[in-house]
Design an enzyme around this catalytic site. Structure first.
Site, PDB file in Angstrom:
ATOM      1  N   LYS A  41      29.245  32.755  21.538  1.00  0.00           N
ATOM      2  CA  LYS A  41      28.903  31.560  20.896  1.00  0.00           C
ATOM      3  C   LYS A  41      27.871  30.926  21.470  1.00  0.00           C
ATOM      4  N   LEU A  42      27.677  31.636  22.786  1.00  0.00           N
ATOM      5  CA  LEU A  42      26.673  31.245  23.930  1.00  0.00           C
ATOM      6  C   LEU A  42      27.267  29.799  24.836  1.00  0.00           C
ATOM      7  N   ASP A  65      30.977  31.770  16.943  1.00  0.00           N
ATOM      8  CA  ASP A  65      32.246  31.641  17.531  1.00  0.00           C
ATOM      9  C   ASP A  65      33.668  32.909  16.992  1.00  0.00           C
ATOM     10  N   THR A 104      40.657  30.540  22.720  1.00  0.00           N
ATOM     11  CA  THR A 104      39.377  31.541  22.836  1.00  0.00           C
ATOM     12  C   THR A 104      39.944  32.864  22.771  1.00  0.00           C
ATOM     13  N   THR A 128      42.281  42.322  31.375  1.00  0.00           N
ATOM     14  CA  THR A 128      42.117  42.813  32.864  1.00  0.00           C
ATOM     15  C   THR A 128      43.363  42.957  33.419  1.00  0.00           C
ATOM     16  N   ASP A 129      43.098  43.761  34.387  1.00  0.00           N
ATOM     17  CA  ASP A 129      43.980  44.038  35.783  1.00  0.00           C
ATOM     18  C   ASP A 129      45.311  42.853  35.231  1.00  0.00           C
ATOM     19  N   GLU A 130      44.600  41.698  35.159  1.00  0.00           N
ATOM     20  CA  GLU A 130      45.499  40.412  36.037  1.00  0.00           C
ATOM     21  C   GLU A 130      46.721  40.726  34.937  1.00  0.00           C
ATOM     22  N   TYR A 155      44.461  31.928  33.063  1.00  0.00           N
ATOM     23  CA  TYR A 155      43.696  32.777  32.186  1.00  0.00           C
ATOM     24  C   TYR A 155      44.127  33.997  32.449  1.00  0.00           C
ATOM     25  N   SER A 156      45.189  34.698  32.829  1.00  0.00           N
ATOM     26  CA  SER A 156      45.760  35.645  32.971  1.00  0.00           C
ATOM     27  C   SER A 156      46.534  35.963  31.942  1.00  0.00           C
ATOM     28  N   SER A 157      47.790  34.567  31.353  1.00  0.00           N
ATOM     29  CA  SER A 157      48.389  34.507  30.589  1.00  0.00           C
ATOM     30  C   SER A 157      47.548  34.645  29.295  1.00  0.00           C
ATOM     31  N   LYS A 159      45.078  36.232  28.455  1.00  0.00           N
ATOM     32  CA  LYS A 159      44.818  37.392  27.866  1.00  0.00           C
ATOM     33  C   LYS A 159      45.633  38.402  27.805  1.00  0.00           C
TER      34      LYS A 159
HETATM   35  P1  NAD Z   1      31.910  36.341  30.938  1.00  0.00           P
HETATM   36  O1  NAD Z   1      32.049  34.834  30.736  1.00  0.00           O
HETATM   37  O2  NAD Z   1      30.942  35.979  31.588  1.00  0.00           O
HETATM   38  O3  NAD Z   1      30.958  36.098  28.895  1.00  0.00           O
HETATM   39  C1  NAD Z   1      32.124  35.810  27.955  1.00  0.00           C
HETATM   40  C2  NAD Z   1      31.034  35.785  27.094  1.00  0.00           C
HETATM   41  O4  NAD Z   1      31.861  35.618  26.012  1.00  0.00           O
HETATM   42  C3  NAD Z   1      30.039  34.740  26.632  1.00  0.00           C
HETATM   43  O5  NAD Z   1      28.822  35.149  26.577  1.00  0.00           O
HETATM   44  C4  NAD Z   1      30.654  33.077  26.050  1.00  0.00           C
HETATM   45  O6  NAD Z   1      29.571  32.359  25.362  1.00  0.00           O
HETATM   46  C5  NAD Z   1      31.244  34.209  25.214  1.00  0.00           C
HETATM   47  N1  NAD Z   1      32.404  33.594  24.522  1.00  0.00           N
HETATM   48  C6  NAD Z   1      33.054  33.285  24.846  1.00  0.00           C
HETATM   49  N2  NAD Z   1      34.040  31.983  23.639  1.00  0.00           N
HETATM   50  C7  NAD Z   1      34.050  32.454  22.634  1.00  0.00           C
HETATM   51  C8  NAD Z   1      34.048  32.332  21.722  1.00  0.00           C
HETATM   52  N3  NAD Z   1      34.883  31.405  21.354  1.00  0.00           N
HETATM   53  N4  NAD Z   1      33.036  33.005  21.237  1.00  0.00           N
HETATM   54  C9  NAD Z   1      32.435  34.001  20.566  1.00  0.00           C
HETATM   55  N5  NAD Z   1      31.371  34.355  22.453  1.00  0.00           N
HETATM   56  C10 NAD Z   1      32.736  33.892  22.765  1.00  0.00           C
HETATM   57  O7  NAD Z   1      33.252  37.231  31.043  1.00  0.00           O
HETATM   58  P2  NAD Z   1      32.885  38.790  31.307  1.00  0.00           P
HETATM   59  O8  NAD Z   1      33.176  38.852  32.963  1.00  0.00           O
HETATM   60  O9  NAD Z   1      31.388  39.484  31.153  1.00  0.00           O
HETATM   61  O10 NAD Z   1      34.017  39.189  31.074  1.00  0.00           O
HETATM   62  C11 NAD Z   1      34.170  39.930  29.606  1.00  0.00           C
HETATM   63  C12 NAD Z   1      35.772  40.265  28.872  1.00  0.00           C
HETATM   64  O11 NAD Z   1      35.662  40.970  29.832  1.00  0.00           O
HETATM   65  C13 NAD Z   1      36.143  39.158  28.767  1.00  0.00           C
HETATM   66  O12 NAD Z   1      37.429  39.848  28.124  1.00  0.00           O
HETATM   67  C14 NAD Z   1      37.297  39.072  30.653  1.00  0.00           C
HETATM   68  O13 NAD Z   1      38.508  39.281  30.012  1.00  0.00           O
HETATM   69  C15 NAD Z   1      36.760  40.595  30.701  1.00  0.00           C
HETATM   70  N6  NAD Z   1      37.005  41.634  32.110  1.00  0.00           N
HETATM   71  C16 NAD Z   1      36.615  40.877  33.066  1.00  0.00           C
HETATM   72  C17 NAD Z   1      36.683  41.116  34.480  1.00  0.00           C
HETATM   73  C18 NAD Z   1      35.531  40.904  35.700  1.00  0.00           C
HETATM   74  O14 NAD Z   1      35.613  41.374  36.551  1.00  0.00           O
HETATM   75  N7  NAD Z   1      34.729  39.718  35.265  1.00  0.00           N
HETATM   76  C19 NAD Z   1      37.275  42.444  34.255  1.00  0.00           C
HETATM   77  C20 NAD Z   1      38.084  43.240  34.186  1.00  0.00           C
HETATM   78  C21 NAD Z   1      37.953  42.702  32.307  1.00  0.00           C
HETATM   79  O1  DAU Z   2      40.447  41.216  37.971  1.00  0.00           O
HETATM   80  C1  DAU Z   2      39.853  41.489  37.242  1.00  0.00           C
HETATM   81  C2  DAU Z   2      39.775  39.928  36.950  1.00  0.00           C
HETATM   82  O2  DAU Z   2      38.979  39.661  37.684  1.00  0.00           O
HETATM   83  C3  DAU Z   2      39.106  39.713  35.145  1.00  0.00           C
HETATM   84  O3  DAU Z   2      39.651  39.853  34.691  1.00  0.00           O
HETATM   85  C4  DAU Z   2      38.162  37.875  35.814  1.00  0.00           C
HETATM   86  O4  DAU Z   2      37.921  37.754  34.218  1.00  0.00           O
HETATM   87  C5  DAU Z   2      36.883  37.858  37.289  1.00  0.00           C
HETATM   88  O5  DAU Z   2      36.959  36.810  36.905  1.00  0.00           O
HETATM   89  C6  DAU Z   2      38.076  38.205  38.316  1.00  0.00           C
HETATM   90  O6  DAU Z   2      39.197  37.377  38.522  1.00  0.00           O
HETATM   91  P1  DAU Z   2      38.771  36.865  40.193  1.00  0.00           P
HETATM   92  O7  DAU Z   2      39.917  36.054  40.022  1.00  0.00           O
HETATM   93  O8  DAU Z   2      39.673  37.830  41.078  1.00  0.00           O
HETATM   94  O9  DAU Z   2      37.621  37.235  40.632  1.00  0.00           O
HETATM   95  P2  DAU Z   2      36.886  35.730  41.009  1.00  0.00           P
HETATM   96  O10 DAU Z   2      35.105  36.517  41.207  1.00  0.00           O
HETATM   97  O11 DAU Z   2      36.798  34.513  40.733  1.00  0.00           O
HETATM   98  O12 DAU Z   2      37.865  36.147  42.531  1.00  0.00           O
HETATM   99  C7  DAU Z   2      37.198  36.641  43.618  1.00  0.00           C
HETATM  100  C8  DAU Z   2      38.104  36.875  44.623  1.00  0.00           C
HETATM  101  O13 DAU Z   2      37.889  36.171  45.486  1.00  0.00           O
HETATM  102  C9  DAU Z   2      39.581  35.863  44.516  1.00  0.00           C
HETATM  103  O14 DAU Z   2      40.452  36.634  45.723  1.00  0.00           O
HETATM  104  C10 DAU Z   2      39.184  35.067  44.626  1.00  0.00           C
HETATM  105  C11 DAU Z   2      38.031  34.711  45.919  1.00  0.00           C
HETATM  106  N1  DAU Z   2      37.063  33.673  45.934  1.00  0.00           N
HETATM  107  C12 DAU Z   2      36.533  33.120  45.361  1.00  0.00           C
HETATM  108  C13 DAU Z   2      35.084  32.244  44.988  1.00  0.00           C
HETATM  109  C14 DAU Z   2      34.846  32.053  43.313  1.00  0.00           C
HETATM  110  C15 DAU Z   2      36.912  32.890  47.115  1.00  0.00           C
HETATM  111  O15 DAU Z   2      37.641  33.498  48.245  1.00  0.00           O
HETATM  112  N2  DAU Z   2      35.947  32.321  47.413  1.00  0.00           N
HETATM  113  C16 DAU Z   2      34.958  32.044  46.700  1.00  0.00           C
HETATM  114  O16 DAU Z   2      34.403  30.574  46.165  1.00  0.00           O
END
Ligand code: NAD
Ligand code: DAU
Length: 339
Positions: A41-42, A65, A104, A128-130, A155-157, A159
């Site tokens: 969806k960008l 979307d 979403t 996610t592990d959350e 968020y985690s709820s 997921k």
């Molecule tokens: P991100 O926020 O970087 O990217 C999300 C992407 O989804 C974006 O490109 C956005 O445009 C697209 N999007 C959002 N809503 C949409 C919709 N309605 N239709 C189509 N596209 C849509 O997310 P991320 O960190 O790359 O996470 C990707 C996946 O991995 C998620 O499902 C997240 O729960 C999971 N995950 C993330 C982490 C982490 O550490 N970031 C860890 C474990 C799992």
């Molecule tokens: O565990 C997987 C999850 O990891 C994914 O499902 C999520 O999509 C991803 O965003 C990530 O979640 P967290 O909440 O753990 O990530 P975040 O990068 O937001 O934060 C990492 C840790 O750092 C968290 O304990 C909060 C802390 N934090 C975060 C920010 C942005 C800070 O202390 N300062 C900050 O500015």
């Protein structure tokens, strides 16, 4: 082990986000027989630059979307699998405004499952592990596939809800699905709202990094390329209906990671600000990935976190044009939240 699945035409939802785009790169680089249709969806988190430059005969971007059932009816036929990454992914945003997360993450997954049911294709659900909530700081226990769901944040709820939909649709309609629950990813193309890129780009800008609470919260870091190889193994070799946990034994508390970044960037390791804690902040995540390693033979290849972090810092230093447009609005949002 079940039969090997050999996809030729896959849909990757969220393929312009952080982890989805890294997966698209991984597939293009390692599986020349596979064509990828990215459905994205960008939103503010999606950036077509993340997949720009990949060969146009291998990757097609469809902007749309996942909640749009008519679009899915046009797009899904002719593909043999959906790998579902698209989500609202940031905890702090979900606390400020949960509604897009419901739409979403829950409705979007429902729409995809309905399309999978209609067209009979394979589905892999990236979670996610959350969903398991958090672990105490002073206990060596880790999450396993048997840990009960206990999500803490909006968020985690959402997921967790999406995982439940996948399980129910699999049992009731016999869909061919797998689920993976991964720990915190790091690497290139991660949005500047997230912890590691936020601190790197603050330091580049001469702004002091921001640490929530006491900095004791533990995250289990994995390089996003290792997440991609694990998802590929599950997609092609995973047992239908199964869940696999993905992690690389990367547990570190936030203050340690922040000091590593400061030192790697030539700053005083104490040169940061303590800011307001995240409400409901999960204490510790830790993954036991032995099922994935034992049953599918997966192993992480980025095992040196300090090296991976340095490469990530170098990537943000070299790619300022990529992250700069998002930086100011992101920091304005944090300022409004006292963070
Ligand atoms: P991100 O926020 O970087 O990217 C999300 C992407 O989804 C974006 O490109 C956005 O445009 C697209 N999007 C959002 N809503 C949409 C919709 N309605 N239709 C189509 N596209 C849509 O997310 P991320 O960190 O790359 O996470 C990707 C996946 O991995 C998620 O499902 C997240 O729960 C999971 N995950 C993330 C982490 C982490 O550490 N970031 C860890 C474990 C799992
Ligand atoms: O565990 C997987 C999850 O990891 C994914 O499902 C999520 O999509 C991803 O965003 C990530 O979640 P967290 O909440 O753990 O990530 P975040 O990068 O937001 O934060 C990492 C840790 O750092 C968290 O304990 C909060 C802390 N934090 C975060 C920010 C942005 C800070 O202390 N300062 C900050 O500015």
């Amino acid at each position: 082990m079940s039969e090997i699945f050999e996809p030729k035409n896959i849909v990757v939802t969220g393929g312009c986000g952080f982890i989805g785009s890294n997966f698209v790169h991984y597939v293009v680089n390692n599986h020349p027989e596979v064509h990828v249709t990215v459905l994205d969806k960008l939103t503010y988190a999606g950036n077509p630059e993340n997949i720009a430059g990949l060969p146009s005969d291998r990757v097609e971007l469809v902007v749309g979307d996942i909640c749009d059932a008519d679009l899915l009816d046009r797009l899904v036929p002719g593909h043999d699998a959906i790998v579902h990454y698209a989500a609202e992914s940031h905890n702090d945003n979900s606390i400020a405004d949960p509604e897009p997360f419901l739409r979403t993450n829950v409705e979007g997954t429902f729409r995809l499952l309905e399309a999978v049911r209609k067209y009979g294709i394979r589905y892999h659900h990236v979670s996610t592990d959350e969903v398991y909530g958090d672990l105490p700081l002073d206990d060596p226990a880790k999450f396993t596939e048997e840990t009960p769901y206990h999500p803490s944040s909006p968020y985690s709820s959402t997921k967790a809800s999406s995982d439940m939909l996948v399980r129910a649709w699999t049992r009731t309609y016999g869909l061919r699905t797998t689920i993976s629950n991964c720990s915190n990813n790091y690497g290139p193309y991660q949005h500047v709202e997230k912890f590691i890129p936020r601190q790197i780009t603050n330091i580049i800008d001469g702004v002091r990094p921001k640490l929530y609470g006491k900095g004791e919260n533990v995250r289990d870091w994995i390089h996003t390329e290792d997440h991609s190889s694990a998802v590929w193994d599950i997609l092609t070799k995973g047992q239908m209906g199964e869940t696999y946990l993905i992690g690389a034994n990367g547990e570190r508390n936030n203050i340690t990671v922040l000091r590593m970044i400061l030192e790697a960037m030539g700053r005083d390791p104490e040169d940061f600000d303590w800011v307001a804690d995240r409400p409901g902040h999960d204490r510790r995540y830790a993954i036991d990935s032995s099922k994935l390693q034992r049953e599918l033979g997966w192993k992480p290849s980025h095992t040196d976190f300090s090296e991976g972090l340095k490469e990530t810092i170098d990537w943000y230093v070299a790619n300022e044009a990529w992250w700069r447009p998002a930086k100011e609005a992101t920091e304005a949002r944090y300022r409004a939240q006292g963070q």
